[in-house]
Structure formats: C-alpha cells, structure tokens
Design a protein around this motif. Structure first.
Motif, PDB file in Angstrom:
ATOM      1  N   GLY A   1       0.809  -1.219   0.000  1.00  0.00           N
ATOM      2  CA  GLY A   1       0.000   0.000   0.000  1.00  0.00           C
ATOM      3  C   GLY A   1       0.834   1.257   0.000  1.00  0.00           C
ATOM      4  O   GLY A   1       1.980   1.276  -0.466  1.00  0.00           O
ATOM      5  N   GLN A   2       0.261   2.309   0.542  1.00  0.00           N
ATOM      6  CA  GLN A   2       0.925   3.606   0.614  1.00  0.00           C
ATOM      7  C   GLN A   2       1.554   3.754   1.989  1.00  0.00           C
ATOM      8  O   GLN A   2       0.856   3.800   2.999  1.00  0.00           O
ATOM      9  N   ILE A   3       2.876   3.843   2.007  1.00  0.00           N
ATOM     10  CA  ILE A   3       3.623   3.973   3.261  1.00  0.00           C
ATOM     11  C   ILE A   3       4.126   5.411   3.327  1.00  0.00           C
ATOM     12  O   ILE A   3       5.049   5.790   2.615  1.00  0.00           O
ATOM     13  N   GLY A   4       3.475   6.209   4.181  1.00  0.00           N
ATOM     14  CA  GLY A   4       3.820   7.630   4.280  1.00  0.00           C
ATOM     15  C   GLY A   4       4.138   8.028   5.706  1.00  0.00           C
ATOM     16  O   GLY A   4       4.231   7.195   6.606  1.00  0.00           O
ATOM     17  N   THR A   5       4.268   9.324   5.921  1.00  0.00           N
ATOM     18  CA  THR A   5       4.657   9.826   7.240  1.00  0.00           C
ATOM     19  C   THR A   5       3.643   9.443   8.316  1.00  0.00           C
ATOM     20  O   THR A   5       4.009   9.287   9.472  1.00  0.00           O
ATOM     21  N   GLY A   6       2.387   9.266   7.955  1.00  0.00           N
ATOM     22  CA  GLY A   6       1.383   8.847   8.925  1.00  0.00           C
ATOM     23  C   GLY A   6       1.627   7.451   9.467  1.00  0.00           C
ATOM     24  O   GLY A   6       1.126   7.100  10.541  1.00  0.00           O
ATOM     25  N   SER A   7       2.381   6.650   8.750  1.00  0.00           N
ATOM     26  CA  SER A   7       2.675   5.284   9.198  1.00  0.00           C
ATOM     27  C   SER A   7       4.141   5.117   9.616  1.00  0.00           C
ATOM     28  O   SER A   7       4.597   3.996   9.830  1.00  0.00           O
ATOM     29  N   LEU A   8       4.856   6.232   9.766  1.00  0.00           N
ATOM     30  CA  LEU A   8       6.279   6.185  10.115  1.00  0.00           C
ATOM     31  C   LEU A   8       6.515   5.494  11.453  1.00  0.00           C
ATOM     32  O   LEU A   8       7.393   4.640  11.569  1.00  0.00           O
ATOM     33  N   ARG A   9       5.735   5.839  12.467  1.00  0.00           N
ATOM     34  CA  ARG A   9       5.924   5.240  13.791  1.00  0.00           C
ATOM     35  C   ARG A   9       5.716   3.716  13.729  1.00  0.00           C
ATOM     36  O   ARG A   9       6.503   2.949  14.286  1.00  0.00           O
ATOM     37  N   GLU A  10       4.679   3.261  13.028  1.00  0.00           N
ATOM     38  CA  GLU A  10       4.422   1.828  12.889  1.00  0.00           C
ATOM     39  C   GLU A  10       5.578   1.146  12.155  1.00  0.00           C
ATOM     40  O   GLU A  10       6.025   0.062  12.543  1.00  0.00           O
ATOM     41  N   LEU A  11       6.083   1.786  11.102  1.00  0.00           N
ATOM     42  CA  LEU A  11       7.220   1.230  10.365  1.00  0.00           C
ATOM     43  C   LEU A  11       8.430   1.088  11.276  1.00  0.00           C
ATOM     44  O   LEU A  11       9.098   0.052  11.292  1.00  0.00           O
TER      45      LEU A  11
ATOM     46  N   PHE B   1       6.132   5.243  -1.190  1.00  0.00           N
ATOM     47  CA  PHE B   1       6.999   5.132  -0.024  1.00  0.00           C
ATOM     48  C   PHE B   1       7.609   6.496   0.220  1.00  0.00           C
ATOM     49  O   PHE B   1       8.391   7.004  -0.581  1.00  0.00           O
ATOM     50  N   ASP B   2       7.234   7.108   1.314  1.00  0.00           N
ATOM     51  CA  ASP B   2       7.651   8.459   1.678  1.00  0.00           C
ATOM     52  C   ASP B   2       9.152   8.510   1.986  1.00  0.00           C
ATOM     53  O   ASP B   2       9.720   7.536   2.488  1.00  0.00           O
ATOM     54  N   LEU B   3       9.773   9.647   1.722  1.00  0.00           N
ATOM     55  CA  LEU B   3      11.206   9.812   1.974  1.00  0.00           C
ATOM     56  C   LEU B   3      11.538   9.645   3.456  1.00  0.00           C
ATOM     57  O   LEU B   3      12.559   9.051   3.805  1.00  0.00           O
ATOM     58  N   ALA B   4      10.679  10.125   4.352  1.00  0.00           N
ATOM     59  CA  ALA B   4      10.923   9.952   5.794  1.00  0.00           C
ATOM     60  C   ALA B   4      10.969   8.472   6.153  1.00  0.00           C
ATOM     61  O   ALA B   4      11.786   8.039   6.975  1.00  0.00           O
ATOM     62  N   CYS B   5      10.129   7.675   5.528  1.00  0.00           N
ATOM     63  CA  CYS B   5      10.116   6.230   5.764  1.00  0.00           C
ATOM     64  C   CYS B   5      11.370   5.584   5.178  1.00  0.00           C
ATOM     65  O   CYS B   5      11.919   4.641   5.754  1.00  0.00           O
TER      66      CYS B   5
ATOM     67  N   ARG C   1       8.800  -0.885  -6.991  1.00  0.00           N
ATOM     68  CA  ARG C   1       8.495  -0.185  -8.246  1.00  0.00           C
ATOM     69  C   ARG C   1       9.532   0.912  -8.482  1.00  0.00           C
ATOM     70  O   ARG C   1      10.225   1.335  -7.564  1.00  0.00           O
ATOM     71  N   ARG C   2       9.616   1.392  -9.706  1.00  0.00           N
ATOM     72  CA  ARG C   2      10.631   2.405 -10.061  1.00  0.00           C
ATOM     73  C   ARG C   2      10.537   3.647  -9.184  1.00  0.00           C
ATOM     74  O   ARG C   2      11.548   4.157  -8.707  1.00  0.00           O
ATOM     75  N   ALA C   3       9.330   4.151  -8.969  1.00  0.00           N
ATOM     76  CA  ALA C   3       9.165   5.365  -8.161  1.00  0.00           C
ATOM     77  C   ALA C   3       9.616   5.127  -6.723  1.00  0.00           C
ATOM     78  O   ALA C   3      10.239   5.997  -6.101  1.00  0.00           O
ATOM     79  N   VAL C   4       9.320   3.954  -6.194  1.00  0.00           N
ATOM     80  CA  VAL C   4       9.742   3.612  -4.837  1.00  0.00           C
ATOM     81  C   VAL C   4      11.260   3.463  -4.802  1.00  0.00           C
ATOM     82  O   VAL C   4      11.914   3.948  -3.877  1.00  0.00           O
ATOM     83  N   GLN C   5      11.841   2.833  -5.809  1.00  0.00           N
ATOM     84  CA  GLN C   5      13.302   2.708  -5.869  1.00  0.00           C
ATOM     85  C   GLN C   5      13.973   4.076  -5.900  1.00  0.00           C
ATOM     86  O   GLN C   5      15.003   4.276  -5.255  1.00  0.00           O
ATOM     87  N   ARG C   6      13.398   5.011  -6.647  1.00  0.00           N
ATOM     88  CA  ARG C   6      13.971   6.372  -6.695  1.00  0.00           C
ATOM     89  C   ARG C   6      14.021   6.977  -5.301  1.00  0.00           C
ATOM     90  O   ARG C   6      15.021   7.585  -4.908  1.00  0.00           O
ATOM     91  N   THR C   7      12.937   6.827  -4.549  1.00  0.00           N
ATOM     92  CA  THR C   7      12.895   7.369  -3.191  1.00  0.00           C
ATOM     93  C   THR C   7      13.943   6.703  -2.312  1.00  0.00           C
ATOM     94  O   THR C   7      14.665   7.372  -1.565  1.00  0.00           O
ATOM     95  N   LEU C   8      14.052   5.387  -2.408  1.00  0.00           N
ATOM     96  CA  LEU C   8      15.033   4.652  -1.606  1.00  0.00           C
ATOM     97  C   LEU C   8      16.454   5.062  -1.964  1.00  0.00           C
ATOM     98  O   LEU C   8      17.301   5.255  -1.088  1.00  0.00           O
ATOM     99  N   ARG C   9      16.731   5.214  -3.247  1.00  0.00           N
ATOM    100  CA  ARG C   9      18.063   5.631  -3.691  1.00  0.00           C
ATOM    101  C   ARG C   9      18.360   7.072  -3.255  1.00  0.00           C
ATOM    102  O   ARG C   9      19.489   7.382  -2.875  1.00  0.00           O
ATOM    103  N   HIS C  10      17.341   7.920  -3.295  1.00  0.00           N
ATOM    104  CA  HIS C  10      17.513   9.307  -2.854  1.00  0.00           C
ATOM    105  C   HIS C  10      17.922   9.357  -1.378  1.00  0.00           C
ATOM    106  O   HIS C  10      18.709  10.214  -0.971  1.00  0.00           O
ATOM    107  N   ALA C  11      17.393   8.433  -0.592  1.00  0.00           N
ATOM    108  CA  ALA C  11      17.737   8.369   0.832  1.00  0.00           C
ATOM    109  C   ALA C  11      19.110   7.740   1.068  1.00  0.00           C
ATOM    110  O   ALA C  11      19.642   7.806   2.173  1.00  0.00           O
ATOM    111  N   GLY C  12      19.679   7.098   0.051  1.00  0.00           N
ATOM    112  CA  GLY C  12      21.005   6.489   0.176  1.00  0.00           C
ATOM    113  C   GLY C  12      20.991   4.996   0.431  1.00  0.00           C
ATOM    114  O   GLY C  12      22.025   4.400   0.726  1.00  0.00           O
TER     115      GLY C  12
END
Length: 113
Positions: A31-41, A66-70, A93-104
C-alpha cells in the motif's frame, strides 16, 4: 498500474514481519507507506527478528508509495545495527526505488526484482 504488477495493492499501509525457520527475516510492506505510518514502520523495523538478523529483506512488491521519511527510517534500521547485516529490497516499483536511492539505501542494500 504497471504491467509487471497486475494485482491491486491496498491503499492503506500493511506491514508484517516474518522470520521463518532457516530463512532470512523479512518485512513485508504493501500500500501507501507515508509519514502517517512512520511510527508503525519504525516499530516493525525494531522488532527482534529484524533487529537481530544478519540477513534480512523487505518485500516492497505491493508498495505503491513510499515516503522519503520512511526511506530514511529504513536506512537507519539498516545502518544503526549492533552487527552488520545484508539487506535485500524485493520488487520495489521504479518510483519507490527512486525514493530509496535518494535516501542512500543503494549504498547499503541490494535491490532485487
């Protein structure tokens, strides 16, 4: 929806940790993993099966956002460990991979299709 991901993932976040016998621990996300689910993550990432694993994975094949904070939380979990571990990211997915790569995360994780 991408052709390589025909199923419809849930809109809200779904998270589960599994640690099957003789296999690496795994965090399954959907699903959508964003800042609202950061604590659970972060709670899932701190669970003993993941925290103590020397080889662990994250199944992201059903993650639509997948949010950058996550992504930074995942990076912290991968790098601030009592002992080094191999991290594998499955099916992002590609968009999620971009976010993960952006975070390092590409510096500490192996991306698998």
């Amino acid at each position: 929806m991408a052709a390589d991901h025909p199923s419809t993932p849930p809109a809200g976040p779904v998270m589960a940790v599994s640690a099957p016998d003789n296999r690496p621990a795994e965090l399954v996300l959907a699903g959508q993993i964003g800042t609202g689910s950061l604590r659970e993550l972060e709670e899932h990432l701190a669970a003993p099966p993941l925290r103590e694993a020397t080889d662990w994975g994250v199944d992201m094949s059903e993650v639509t956002h997948f949010d950058l904070a996550c992504a930074y939380a995942l990076l912290r979990a991968a790098t601030l460990r009592p002992k080094p571990a191999t991290l594998r990211i499955h099916g992002a997915r590609r968009a999620v991979q971009r976010t993960l790569r952006h975070a390092g995360l590409d510096a500490v994780a192996v991306f698998e299709e």
